[in-house]
Design an enzyme around this catalytic site. Structure first.
Site, mmCIF file in Angstrom:
data_model
loop_
_atom_site.group_PDB
_atom_site.id
_atom_site.type_symbol
_atom_site.label_atom_id
_atom_site.label_comp_id
_atom_site.label_asym_id
_atom_site.label_seq_id
_atom_site.Cartn_x
_atom_site.Cartn_y
_atom_site.Cartn_z
ATOM 1 N N PHE A 129 7.618 -2.809 -3.462
ATOM 2 C CA PHE A 129 6.456 -1.994 -3.118
ATOM 3 C C PHE A 129 5.584 -2.825 -2.189
ATOM 4 C CE2 PHE A 129 2.224 -0.068 -4.288
ATOM 5 C CZ PHE A 129 2.472 1.167 -3.719
ATOM 6 N N PRO A 134 -1.644 -9.902 5.200
ATOM 7 C CA PRO A 134 -2.372 -11.169 5.363
ATOM 8 C C PRO A 134 -3.891 -10.991 5.403
ATOM 9 C CG PRO A 134 -0.475 -11.118 6.822
ATOM 10 C CD PRO A 134 -0.565 -9.764 6.204
ATOM 11 N N GLU A 386 -2.399 -7.495 -7.924
ATOM 12 C CA GLU A 386 -2.757 -6.115 -8.274
ATOM 13 C C GLU A 386 -4.241 -5.976 -8.578
ATOM 14 O OE1 GLU A 386 -0.338 -3.299 -10.110
ATOM 15 O OE2 GLU A 386 1.371 -4.644 -10.286
ATOM 16 N N GLY A 387 -5.033 -6.684 -7.820
ATOM 17 C CA GLY A 387 -6.477 -6.659 -8.002
ATOM 18 C C GLY A 387 -6.936 -7.872 -8.772
#
Length: 406
Positions: A129, A134, A386-387
């Site tokens: 995914f 960058p 993922e955060g």
């Protein structure tokens, strides 16, 4: 969708799943963990073993996703990552791409592409995914990868660079999020399937990482990558309708990247919880056997209280993950950012638990003779990907205040 009541009592099927995955983690994953961490290579033999027993594949994932309580996927992730996080990510990294297909794709797209994410037991595959860039990690709206439509050929043309992609370049199927209308920020993005063997997509050299070393991570370059029109997840009509609402100032649901993260955060939390539990259990066993001044070190309050605190945090964290998972599966509103709370708490607990385990073992914990140093290295990423923890706090703060906190 008909919901089910929230319950802390696992069904017989859920208990069987927990025991099955735990057995694989104990008998196959743990004995191989140190070797693949040292080699820093994708553990294809372990993936194949998982595929042979049905743990790695479309059918098992569909059964977990189909659990109306929402708990089966989290139970499996906790047990597998209890075995080892690096191998666990090598096995479950594909599920993030699958979640992207599930969240945005049509039934026909699910049927066509999800099985290709896994391959079969004789020739297992992985999927990727591709979101982060960058210059666009937490700032998804800053994405620079572009998708333009070539109407004459009914093809989408993708160009850009993705960074820190799990299975990037080695995946059979890449799910790529790109900007269709940059002026709309994250509302102008869509997700695309890049089929196997598509020219123009290349993966860079595998990144050498602090932890999760058995999981492949690399940048992905997209140079005028052409994919058929039907590879737009959700289809052209749905995208056009969503873009039209956004241009008129309406609020849209189902942003390509964020909708996937909303689904996946409790699962990521379950992975971190598995690391935390493994570190705690190892430290508990060590403290009961290691003697100092004529008695086991667990007889000292400083050690016993630290372990008591960890066990309390682990139990509380699991309940938070289960609640968020149940809410997501049963279409309950995340009015206080429950998905982000579960990921935030679990990620920080994994770091704290593995660090405390090293402290309990003392100098022995700092050596590779014991797995807690590997758990410590593996845990850190759970406060970043993922955060980040800061982004999770931002999501939660916005949810509880109703204000656009920056």
């Amino acid at each position: 969708m008909t919901g089910v009541a929230f319950s802390l009592e696992l069904s017989e099927e859920q208990r069987d799943l927990r025991d099955w995955v735990h057995g694989f983690a104990s008998d196959v994953v743990r004995p191989a963990a140190a070797e693949w961490d040292e080699r820093e290579e994708t553990p294809w033999p372990v993936i194949q073993e998982a595929a042979k027993i049905g743990l790695y594949g479309f059918e098992s994932l569909a059964e977990m996703f189909g659990d109306p309580s929402g708990l089966s996927l989290q139970i499996a992730n906790e047990e597998l990552f209890w075995g080892d996080a690096g191998i666990g990510m090598a096995l479950f990294g594909t599920s993030l791409a699958v979640a992207g297909i599930f969240s945005a794709g049509t039934p026909d797209q699910l049927a066509e592409w999800v099985p290709q994410c896994y391959g079969d037991e004789d020739d297992p595959k992985v999927a990727a995914f591709c979101v982060s860039e960058p210059q666009a990690g937490s700032d998804v709206a800053g994405m620079r990868t572009r998708a333009r439509y070539d109407e004459a050929k009914d093809e989408w043309v993708l160009s850009g660079q993705k960074a820190w992609i799990t299975n990037g370049g080695i995946a059979n199927v890449h799910v790529v999020v790109a900007s269709v209308d940059p002026d709309l920020g994250s509302r102008g993005q869509a997700a695309f399937i890049v089929p196997p063997g598509t020219s123009g997509l290349e993966g860079a050299k595998k990144i050498k990482k602090l932890g999760l070393r058995a999981s492949h991570t690399a940048d992905v370059f997209l140079d005028e990558v052409r994919v058929p029109g039907h590879c737009l997840l959700g289809g052209r009509d749905r995208l056009d309708a969503r873009l039209a609402r956004a241009r008129e100032g309406g609020r849209g649901k189902g942003q390509a990247a964020m909708s996937t993260f909303e689904v996946s955060r409790p699962t990521v939390g379950a992975q971190a919880l598995g690391i935390a539990r493994a570190a705690y259990e190892y430290a508990l066993d060590y403290a009961g056997e290691r003697e100092a001044f004529g008695r086991p070190i667990i007889d000292n309050q400083a050690i016993a209280f630290a372990l008591a605190d960890l066990r309390t945090e682990i139990e509380a964290c699991r309940l938070l993950i289960w609640q968020a998972s149940w809410m997501a599966r049963n279409d309950k509103t995340f009015d206080a950012g429950q998905g982000s709370m579960s990921k935030l708490r679990a990620g920080e607990l994994a770091v704290a638990a593995s660090e405390k385990a090293i402290q309990v073992l003392g100098g022995a914990g700092y050596s590779r003779e014991h797995p807690v140093e590997r758990m410590y290295r593996d845990a850190k990423i759970y406060t970043i990907f993922e955060g980040t923890s800061e982004i999770q706090r931002l999501v939660i703060a916005r949810a509880i205040s109703g204000r656009q906190i920056r």
